[in-house]
Motif scaffolding. Structure first.
Motif, PDB file in Angstrom:
ATOM      1  N   LYS A 146      -7.341   2.369  -4.781  1.00 22.72           N
ATOM      2  CA  LYS A 146      -7.080   1.933  -3.402  1.00 22.72           C
ATOM      3  C   LYS A 146      -5.635   2.158  -2.998  1.00 22.72           C
ATOM      4  O   LYS A 146      -5.244   1.854  -1.873  1.00 22.72           O
TER       5      LYS A 146
ATOM      6  N   ASP B 179      -4.082  -1.276  -8.138  1.00 24.94           N
ATOM      7  CA  ASP B 179      -5.365  -0.594  -7.976  1.00 24.94           C
ATOM      8  C   ASP B 179      -5.059   0.816  -7.490  1.00 24.94           C
ATOM      9  O   ASP B 179      -4.838   1.039  -6.299  1.00 24.94           O
TER      10      ASP B 179
ATOM     11  N   SER C  60       0.860  -1.189   0.000  1.00 22.46           N
ATOM     12  CA  SER C  60       0.000   0.000   0.000  1.00 22.46           C
ATOM     13  C   SER C  60       0.892   1.233   0.000  1.00 22.46           C
ATOM     14  O   SER C  60       1.997   1.208   0.549  1.00 22.46           O
TER      15      SER C  60
ATOM     16  N   SER D  47      -2.969   0.520  -3.912  1.00 22.32           N
ATOM     17  CA  SER D  47      -2.413  -0.755  -3.474  1.00 22.32           C
ATOM     18  C   SER D  47      -2.008  -1.609  -4.666  1.00 22.32           C
ATOM     19  O   SER D  47      -2.510  -1.440  -5.783  1.00 22.32           O
TER      20      SER D  47
END
Lengths: 113, 109
Positions: free
Chosen positions: B69, B66, B24, B71
């Protein structure tokens, strides 16, 4: 043939000493980097050089000074070594800065006693 | 400051199983790269995925991204004992590469 080489592989020295780590790349890359990896494996960029010009200088103590005699070499000189400087130092290179993979050297384990 | 954070910090699996590691990050990126580090060695580049790509494959590796997100995931299929290493994600923000602390993967024979 080693693409990115560093010497020495291990360096043990006393506090207060001055030492240098050498790095050479035979890939014809324009950009070279120095990273510090601490005991928790965090990898932090210290410097990068692009065609002999410093383009990144993180909040690194001025006891650390990169020296690039030509674009194939980026040496790291450290003055007045401190205990907290103990770490593994990696040299890397890439064709240019930005969106390119980096090629890493084998690392130099520095231990300050 | 660190940008990417890998999860989990350590992962232990049996040979033949799949391994999934996640990364992340906090700010917008130009691209994200995954690297592998064997014990006592330098990092080796595995795969680069650009911000406009969603998935990329390389042999037994599959990387997804993504950006909504913030991440990314790295999947290693049919793992082998030789895959034992630390895996790092690195994000490129305005030509400044930032690495996470890595996931330590152990594949038991």
């Amino acid at each position: 043939d080693t693409a990115v080489s560093q010497t020495p592989k291990y360096l043990v020295t006393q506090m207060g000493n001055d030492k240098s780590i050498k790095c050479e790349q035979n890939l014809g890359h324009d950009t070279m980097y120095w990273y510090k990896q601490d005991s928790k494996k965090f990898l932090k960029i210290m410097f990068s050089y692009n065609n002999k010009e410093l383009i990144i200088n993180e909040t690194v103590p001025n006891r650390f000074s990169p020296k690039s005699p030509d674009k194939a070499h980026l040496n790291l000189h450290i003055n007045s070594l401190e205990l907290g400087d103990s770490a593994v130092y990696f040299c890397a290179s890439s064709p240019a800065s930005g969106v390119f993979e980096q090629f890493f050297g084998p690392g130099t384990r520095l231990t300050v006693l | 400051s660190q940008q990417g954070e890998e999860d989990p910090q350590a992962l232990s699996i049996q040979e033949g199983e799949n391994a999934t590691m996640n990364c992340s990050y906090k700010t917008s990126i130009n691209n994200l790269q995954w690297y592998r580090q064997n014990s006592g060695r330098g990092l080796v580049h595995l795969i680069l995925i650009r911000s406009n790509e969603r998935e990329k494959h390389s042999g037994r590796l599959r990387v997804t991204l993504d950006t909504s997100k913030k991440s990314s995931s790295l999947l290693i299929t049919a793992s082998r004992a030789a895959d034992t290493a630390s895996y790092f994600c690195a994000t490129d923000v305005n030509n400044d590469m930032r690495f996470g602390a890595g996931t330590r993967l152990t594949v038991k024979p």
